[in-house]
Design a protein around this motif. Structure first.
Motif, PDB file in Angstrom:
ATOM      1  N   SER A  57       0.882  -1.185  -0.091  1.00 31.84           N
ATOM      2  CA  SER A  57       0.065  -0.107  -0.081  1.00 31.84           C
ATOM      3  C   SER A  57       0.882   1.366   0.091  1.00 31.84           C
ATOM      4  O   SER A  57       2.050   1.111   0.375  1.00 31.84           O
ATOM      5  N   GLU A  58       0.342   2.302  -0.323  1.00 36.61           N
ATOM      6  CA  GLU A  58       0.927   3.562  -0.563  1.00 36.61           C
ATOM      7  C   GLU A  58       1.229   4.280   1.039  1.00 36.61           C
ATOM      8  O   GLU A  58       0.440   3.675   1.813  1.00 36.61           O
ATOM      9  N   SER A  59       2.079   5.068   1.160  1.00 41.48           N
ATOM     10  CA  SER A  59       2.218   5.949   2.510  1.00 41.48           C
ATOM     11  C   SER A  59       0.964   6.617   2.659  1.00 41.48           C
ATOM     12  O   SER A  59       0.214   7.092   1.784  1.00 41.48           O
ATOM     13  N   PHE A  60       0.904   6.906   4.095  1.00 44.31           N
ATOM     14  CA  PHE A  60      -0.247   7.763   4.257  1.00 44.31           C
ATOM     15  C   PHE A  60      -0.083   9.163   3.921  1.00 44.31           C
ATOM     16  O   PHE A  60       0.807   9.966   3.952  1.00 44.31           O
ATOM     17  N   GLU A  61      -1.399   9.796   3.369  1.00 49.05           N
ATOM     18  CA  GLU A  61      -1.305  11.240   3.123  1.00 49.05           C
ATOM     19  C   GLU A  61      -2.489  11.997   4.138  1.00 49.05           C
ATOM     20  O   GLU A  61      -3.179  11.266   4.831  1.00 49.05           O
ATOM     21  N   ILE A  62      -2.119  13.130   4.430  1.00 52.54           N
ATOM     22  CA  ILE A  62      -2.983  14.106   5.432  1.00 52.54           C
ATOM     23  C   ILE A  62      -4.111  14.617   4.455  1.00 52.54           C
ATOM     24  O   ILE A  62      -3.965  15.304   3.692  1.00 52.54           O
ATOM     25  N   LEU A  63      -5.126  14.047   4.965  1.00 50.88           N
ATOM     26  CA  LEU A  63      -6.575  14.615   4.738  1.00 50.88           C
ATOM     27  C   LEU A  63      -7.140  15.877   5.364  1.00 50.88           C
ATOM     28  O   LEU A  63      -7.194  15.505   6.624  1.00 50.88           O
ATOM     29  N   HIS A  64      -7.216  16.880   4.778  1.00 49.19           N
ATOM     30  CA  HIS A  64      -7.800  18.060   5.694  1.00 49.19           C
ATOM     31  C   HIS A  64      -9.237  18.615   4.922  1.00 49.19           C
ATOM     32  O   HIS A  64      -9.647  18.848   3.611  1.00 49.19           O
ATOM     33  N   VAL A  65     -10.195  18.286   5.828  1.00 53.89           N
ATOM     34  CA  VAL A  65     -11.652  18.613   5.529  1.00 53.89           C
ATOM     35  C   VAL A  65     -12.144  19.812   6.187  1.00 53.89           C
ATOM     36  O   VAL A  65     -12.022  19.805   7.571  1.00 53.89           O
ATOM     37  N   THR A  66     -12.820  20.754   5.544  1.00 51.46           N
ATOM     38  CA  THR A  66     -13.634  21.651   6.036  1.00 51.46           C
ATOM     39  C   THR A  66     -15.119  21.602   5.696  1.00 51.46           C
ATOM     40  O   THR A  66     -15.401  20.598   4.656  1.00 51.46           O
ATOM     41  N   PRO A  67     -16.082  22.182   6.143  1.00 60.28           N
ATOM     42  CA  PRO A  67     -17.335  22.482   5.295  1.00 60.28           C
ATOM     43  C   PRO A  67     -17.538  22.605   4.001  1.00 60.28           C
ATOM     44  O   PRO A  67     -18.500  22.402   3.633  1.00 60.28           O
ATOM     45  N   LEU A  68     -16.418  23.349   3.547  1.00 60.03           N
ATOM     46  CA  LEU A  68     -16.545  23.824   2.170  1.00 60.03           C
ATOM     47  C   LEU A  68     -15.813  22.900   1.065  1.00 60.03           C
ATOM     48  O   LEU A  68     -16.069  23.042   0.005  1.00 60.03           O
ATOM     49  N   GLN A  69     -14.461  22.007   1.680  1.00 60.84           N
ATOM     50  CA  GLN A  69     -13.855  21.329   0.714  1.00 60.84           C
ATOM     51  C   GLN A  69     -13.057  20.251   1.397  1.00 60.84           C
ATOM     52  O   GLN A  69     -12.929  20.240   2.821  1.00 60.84           O
ATOM     53  N   ALA A  70     -12.427  19.448   0.686  1.00 56.69           N
ATOM     54  CA  ALA A  70     -11.685  18.257   1.455  1.00 56.69           C
ATOM     55  C   ALA A  70     -10.243  18.297   0.373  1.00 56.69           C
ATOM     56  O   ALA A  70     -10.563  18.478  -0.939  1.00 56.69           O
ATOM     57  N   ILE A  71      -9.219  18.517   0.963  1.00 58.88           N
ATOM     58  CA  ILE A  71      -7.909  18.662   0.032  1.00 58.88           C
ATOM     59  C   ILE A  71      -6.756  17.518   0.809  1.00 58.88           C
ATOM     60  O   ILE A  71      -7.068  17.328   1.811  1.00 58.88           O
ATOM     61  N   LEU A  72      -5.866  17.193  -0.036  1.00 55.24           N
ATOM     62  CA  LEU A  72      -4.647  16.421   0.634  1.00 55.24           C
ATOM     63  C   LEU A  72      -3.508  17.562   0.623  1.00 55.24           C
ATOM     64  O   LEU A  72      -3.468  18.254  -0.282  1.00 55.24           O
ATOM     65  N   VAL A  73      -2.900  17.459   1.813  1.00 48.88           N
ATOM     66  CA  VAL A  73      -1.950  18.533   1.783  1.00 48.88           C
ATOM     67  C   VAL A  73      -0.651  18.201   1.991  1.00 48.88           C
ATOM     68  O   VAL A  73      -0.464  17.006   2.200  1.00 48.88           O
ATOM     69  N   THR A  74       0.401  18.940   1.977  1.00 46.25           N
ATOM     70  CA  THR A  74       1.777  18.554   2.023  1.00 46.25           C
ATOM     71  C   THR A  74       2.388  18.213   3.437  1.00 46.25           C
ATOM     72  O   THR A  74       3.268  17.611   3.156  1.00 46.25           O
ATOM     73  N   ALA A  75       1.748  18.689   4.195  1.00 48.36           N
ATOM     74  CA  ALA A  75       1.992  18.103   5.719  1.00 48.36           C
ATOM     75  C   ALA A  75       2.153  16.704   6.060  1.00 48.36           C
ATOM     76  O   ALA A  75       1.290  15.902   5.262  1.00 48.36           O
ATOM     77  N   THR A  76       2.934  16.196   6.839  1.00 48.59           N
ATOM     78  CA  THR A  76       2.739  14.697   7.292  1.00 48.59           C
ATOM     79  C   THR A  76       2.658  14.633   8.618  1.00 48.59           C
ATOM     80  O   THR A  76       2.596  15.594   9.340  1.00 48.59           O
TER      81      THR A  76
END
Length: 348
Positions: free
Chosen positions: A269-288
């Motif tokens: 499996s791939e390494s984990f990514e950080i998912l950042h969710v708000t009421p307006l959007q969902a993004i994958l961020v560069t932070a680990t």
């Protein structure tokens, strides 16, 4: 007639008569700071206290083996005048962890009950949602209906592992308990209501109610519409993705959820990514997870997506989309309902 026998003639029927008994015990006051007492005075006070305690009822109770006692129970008695449970008039309480017995003294015999902290396992130390490794088949013919989904909740003491299926929810394991209580539930399949009822009755509560934030220190209550919608999106993706907690979530504000995720279709499996969710959007961020500080900078080339499901539809590969599109709806609903009951994003 034997000379050791005594015969008494009873002229009237004898009946048991209720005699009210109440012994009031007042614990000795704590000496004022700086008070100096001689050894003789200390010994005399101890003797008076022991004599006063001896006049009370001494009660020993074996704790029921159907309850998982995570911490020493609180002994309560019923106040018949005001109609509530109270710890008043319970003295010299002793808990034997080896024999699971409770000894205490009381000045009046009344209905007795045991109380314990409802949320002694919260906030969670961690959680994880992933496809079942035991059944996962890494072949082109793999179908989501062939497997269940594993939800692991790591409480402050107890660790629970659930397997969510189309037909219900199975308790896979219950770890770190001091006794074998609730072990009869392992490998049994329940509805969500049956599962919560059995666990709560056995002293294990992973299902916080609406007033739980007022009772749990360290919780990070999230915007419920956002949180529940995220759980629904995770349920749709549960057979293709691995989700787990992030240390950044507890410091995020009420309108932000941070967690880790990765694809879980391949053996490596791939390494984990950080998912950042708000009421307006969902993004994958560069932070680990090991970054020195948190950053909301999205990964390169990521477009705008209003939620997690649309993020995967627009950003996921074809193999993932094929698996996601065929997830059984009953499995989706069962996963969503369990996550909404546990609320891992608000309590970890």
């Amino acid at each position: 007639m034997g000379k050791n026998h005594v015969y008494t003639t009873v002229e009237e029927d004898e009946k048991l008569t209720e005699v009210k008994f109440r012994e009031i015990y007042n614990p000795p006051p704590t000496p004022a700071p700086g008070t100096v007492r001689t050894p003789e005075e200390i010994e005399a006070d101890i003797r008076r206290q022991e004599a006063a305690l001896e006049r009370l009822f001494l009660i020993t109770i074996q704790l029921p083996d159907t309850v998982l006692w995570i911490e020493p129970p609180i002994v309560c008695c019923w106040n018949t005048d005001k109609n509530y449970w109270t710890t008043d008039d319970i003295h010299d309480l002793k808990y034997n962890e080896d024999k699971f017995t409770v000894n205490f003294r009381t000045g009046q015999l009344r209905p007795i009950a045991f109380a314990t902290s409802k949320y002694s396992n919260l906030p969670y130390q961690g959680w994880e949602l992933k496809p079942n490794d035991d059944q996962l088949v890494f072949e082109p013919c793999f179908k989501p209906a062939d497997t269940g989904v594993i939800v692991t909740i790591m409480g402050a003491i107890i660790v629970c592992e659930f397997e969510v299926l189309e037909v219900g929810i199975k308790l896979k394991s219950l770890q770190n308990g001091a006794t074998k209580a609730l072990q009869d539930m392992v490998d049994e399949t329940f509805t969500l209501n049956e599962l919560t009822g059995r666990l709560q009755a056995g002293g294990v509560d992973f299902f916080p109610s609406e007033d739980a934030p007022n009772l749990i220190e360290g919780s990070c209550l999230k915007h419920w519409t956002m949180e529940s919608h995220l759980y629904h999106c995770m349920a749709h993706l549960c057979t293709a993705y691995n989700f787990t907690w992030s240390r950044w979530n507890v410091t995020a504000d009420r309108r932000t959820i941070v967690q880790q995720m990765r694809e879980y279709l391949q053996q490596h499996s791939e390494s984990f990514e950080i998912l950042h969710v708000t009421p307006l959007q969902a993004i994958l961020v560069t932070a680990t997870e090991v970054s020195a500080e948190y950053s909301t900078q999205p990964i390169e080339g990521l477009q705008f997506y209003p939620d997690l499901y649309s993020l995967i539809k627009g950003h996921g590969n074809a193999e993932v989309l094929e698996v996601v599109s065929s997830v059984p709806w009953r499995l989706v609903e069962n996963v969503k309902d369990l996550l909404c009951a546990i609320k891992p994003c608000s309590y970890s």
